[in-house]
Design a protein around this motif. Structure first.
Motif, PDB file in Angstrom:
ATOM      1  N   LYS A 243       0.834  -1.209   0.000  1.00 57.24           N
ATOM      2  CA  LYS A 243       0.000   0.000   0.000  1.00 57.24           C
ATOM      3  C   LYS A 243       0.868   1.257   0.000  1.00 57.24           C
ATOM      4  O   LYS A 243       0.591   2.229  -0.710  1.00 57.24           O
ATOM      5  N   GLU A 244       1.940   1.242   0.794  1.00 59.34           N
ATOM      6  CA  GLU A 244       2.866   2.386   0.814  1.00 59.34           C
ATOM      7  C   GLU A 244       3.568   2.537  -0.529  1.00 59.34           C
ATOM      8  O   GLU A 244       3.835   3.653  -0.971  1.00 59.34           O
ATOM      9  N   CYS A 245       3.863   1.404  -1.173  1.00 58.87           N
ATOM     10  CA  CYS A 245       4.438   1.472  -2.524  1.00 58.87           C
ATOM     11  C   CYS A 245       3.488   2.216  -3.451  1.00 58.87           C
ATOM     12  O   CYS A 245       3.913   3.015  -4.293  1.00 58.87           O
TER      13      CYS A 245
ATOM     14  N   TRP B 202       8.634   0.367  -9.359  1.00 57.32           N
ATOM     15  CA  TRP B 202       7.833   0.368  -8.132  1.00 57.32           C
ATOM     16  C   TRP B 202       6.524  -0.390  -8.328  1.00 57.32           C
ATOM     17  O   TRP B 202       6.065  -1.088  -7.408  1.00 57.32           O
ATOM     18  N   VAL B 203       5.920  -0.272  -9.507  1.00 58.81           N
ATOM     19  CA  VAL B 203       4.686  -1.020  -9.791  1.00 58.81           C
ATOM     20  C   VAL B 203       4.967  -2.518  -9.751  1.00 58.81           C
ATOM     21  O   VAL B 203       4.210  -3.302  -9.154  1.00 58.81           O
ATOM     22  N   LYS B 204       6.058  -2.942 -10.375  1.00 55.74           N
ATOM     23  CA  LYS B 204       6.431  -4.368 -10.386  1.00 55.74           C
ATOM     24  C   LYS B 204       6.699  -4.861  -8.966  1.00 55.74           C
ATOM     25  O   LYS B 204       6.318  -5.974  -8.594  1.00 55.74           O
ATOM     26  N   GLN B 205       7.367  -4.035  -8.170  1.00 58.11           N
ATOM     27  CA  GLN B 205       7.684  -4.419  -6.793  1.00 58.11           C
ATOM     28  C   GLN B 205       6.415  -4.603  -5.980  1.00 58.11           C
ATOM     29  O   GLN B 205       6.258  -5.597  -5.260  1.00 58.11           O
ATOM     30  N   ALA B 206       5.493  -3.655  -6.079  1.00 58.01           N
ATOM     31  CA  ALA B 206       4.225  -3.752  -5.339  1.00 58.01           C
ATOM     32  C   ALA B 206       3.444  -4.986  -5.775  1.00 58.01           C
ATOM     33  O   ALA B 206       2.855  -5.691  -4.939  1.00 58.01           O
ATOM     34  N   THR B 207       3.435  -5.261  -7.086  1.00 63.71           N
ATOM     35  CA  THR B 207       2.720  -6.431  -7.603  1.00 63.71           C
ATOM     36  C   THR B 207       3.304  -7.716  -7.042  1.00 63.71           C
ATOM     37  O   THR B 207       2.568  -8.626  -6.623  1.00 63.71           O
TER      38      THR B 207
END
Length: 539
Positions: free
Chosen positions: A178-180, A201-206
């Motif tokens: 969520k913070e990502c 960052w999108v890939k990391q959050a996913t």
């Protein structure tokens, strides 16, 4: 009436509604952050106790109201009894009595107690809320911007940031998916940040969500990124992000947005957008040199060929025959001859450093930059807080040692500026000298002939001072000072003195700046007709 009764959760919402919204930009100074944290802890010790007392009193008042409501219910229950006959005079008497005298008294009690409870709560919260420190939303965006700056300068891996590992130094905390998403929102809507970082960052959050993080959803992550891109009119990028939402989470809204945004876009352009958002970008030349120096790397191969100075760099002891330096001479280390840049080791004493910091700490203000047209303005290229010490006695011994070491007249010294950097705090590439037009208009054609910068703290990681046009970098060490000339011997400015304060990766950075004006040096450092006469002859 019961709608006015406020429970504990609603009280928390009221607290938020009273939040202080003054823009302080505390993220630009670690000292200010520490002060705010200490103030918050201290105030909450007492105020949380007060809040619990408010809630306890509220619960007691609610208990009384419940009893009154139960009494009303009991009055109506009597009339429902099978043996209750309203035709009997006594029953008629009881019914009328209950629903006139007792009913009226009970309802009045409920109204009065509810009103008193409401008024007391509003009064208490209005008195309490200003005492509780709170931060503006822009503070959060500012600290995110600082973390993204650290990522870009020091090539930090997104996973390391999420795990709290900054340059090999752990924090003990981690970032949720969520913070990502909140970071993604700030990153994508800022045109200065590269799309590639956003994609990472999108890939990391996913990945985090797929590995069990339940703080948000993949659809929410992509929607936040798409909406941010749409806000800066990046329609094709927004459409791509909407289209990348997994089919099982894609709603009607997402499908409509993809269709609407892709309508005017050719297939070839779609592929270009995808490549653009997933390709590692190449840093501009100046940014590349800046970042490599910040990381302690050499940039010799990136610098253009320049004339070779007539002698080697040296380290030496300097006293210039001055009584001030006779007992404790200057330990000088030359870093460059053209322009002249040197380190004065151990020139600031512990006592002097403590004195100037103690004077500066309560007076720090957001750092500004000078503009010919606008005057002093905020600039994202400079994130720190500073102040000027107008009482010379706080730093006179240090200033006199600089005067003795350089031969520059103290009457040309500006007031001592103290600066403290915050999260990712930096000052991007700039010159200390004024433009000719600004100097003429503002300072009667006077300019800064030299700079002396004193480090007031050690820094755990990062925070170097770098000169990207000559390949020089100096990392902070308490008591050490950097000295350089901003001008040639004939009084013209030296363009290669462009320098920068690298972002502070971990730790706290304090510096003191002494800028020295030219007009006061007429006899101390007379002009030369040779523009290329090397500045090391001046010491």
């Amino acid at each position: 009436m019961i709608g006015f009764i406020i429970n504990e959760s609603v009280l928390a919402i009221m607290l938020l509604s009273f939040s202080v919204t003054d823009l302080k930009e505390i993220y630009t100074s670690m000292r200010t952050i520490k002060v705010h944290m200490a103030d918050t802890r201290q105030l909450l010790k007492g105020e949380l106790s007060t809040l619990r007392s408010y809630v306890k009193n509220q619960k007691a008042a609610l208990t009384n109201l419940k009893e009154s409501i139960n009494n009303l219910q009991h009055l109506s229950e009597e009339a429902k009894h099978p043996n209750f006959d309203i035709l009997h005079p006594l029953n008629a008497y009881r019914f009328i009595r209950n629903h006139s005298v007792i009913y009226e008294n009970t309802v009045k009690t409920i109204i009065t107690e509810t009103k008193q409870l409401e008024e007391k709560l509003v009064s208490n919260t209005r008195e309490l809320i200003p005492k509780i420190p709170s931060l503006n939303k822009t503070e959060y965006e500012g600290v995110i911007d600082g973390i993204l700056r650290l990522q870009g300068t020091y090539d930090l891996n997104v996973n390391d940031i999420v795990e709290g590992n900054f340059g090999g130094i752990p924090s003990g905390l981690t970032i949720s998916a969520k913070e990502c998403g909140e970071i993604i929102k700030v990153l994508f809507k800022d045109p200065f940040n590269r799309p590639f970082y956003g994609s990472e960052w999108v890939k990391q959050a996913t990945r985090m969500i797929q590995n069990g993080d339940r703080s948000t959803t993949v659809a929410t992550i992509y929607t936040l990124a798409a909406n941010a891109m749409l806000a800066i009119n990046k329609r094709e990028e927004a459409a791509l992000l909407y289209a990348m939402i997994p089919k099982d989470q894609r709603g009607r809204y997402h499908k409509i947005m993809v269709k609407a945004l892709w309508t005017q876009t050719e297939d070839s352009n779609r592929r270009q957008v995808y490549r653009r958002m997933n390709t590692i970008f190449t840093k501009a030349d100046l940014k590349n040199r800046h970042d490599r120096l910040c990381n302690g790397q050499s940039i010799e191969s990136l610098l253009p060929n320049r004339h070779t100075p007539r002698r080697h760099l040296v380290c030496r002891i300097v006293d210039n025959g001055s009584p001030i330096l006779r007992v404790q001479p200057i330990k000088l280390e030359e870093l460059s001859l053209d322009p002249y840049v040197a380190i004065f080791h151990d020139i600031g004493s512990e006592h002097e450093i403590s004195a100037v910091r103690e004077c500066a700490e309560p007076k720090l203000q957001r750092s500004m930059v000078n503009s010919l047209l606008q005057g002093s303005v905020l600039d994202r290229g400079r994130t720190s807080q500073n102040m000027f010490i107008f009482d010379d006695s706080k730093y006179i011994k240090f200033a006199r040692r600089i005067e003795a070491a350089t031969g520059l007249n103290y009457s040309g010294f500006e007031k001592f500026q103290i600066a403290n950097y915050g999260v990712g705090g930096h000052y991007y590439c700039h010159h200390d000298f004024f433009s000719a037009e600004y100097a003429k208009k503002t300072f009667d054609d006077d300019n800064r002939i030299a700079t002396c910068m004193l480090y007031l703290t050690d820094v755990e990681k990062g925070g170097a001072t770098v000169f990207p046009d000559i390949g020089v970098s100096v990392f902070p060490r308490k008591g050490r000072a950097i000295f350089w000339y901003n001008m040639y011997r004939n009084g013209t400015v030296h363009p290669l003195t462009r320098h920068a304060a690298c972002p502070v990766l971990v730790g706290e950075k304090w510096v003191g700046n002494l800028w020295i004006r030219r007009n006061a040096q007429t006899f101390a450092k007379p002009c030369s007709l040779d523009r290329l006469e090397l500045d090391w002859n001046w010491l």
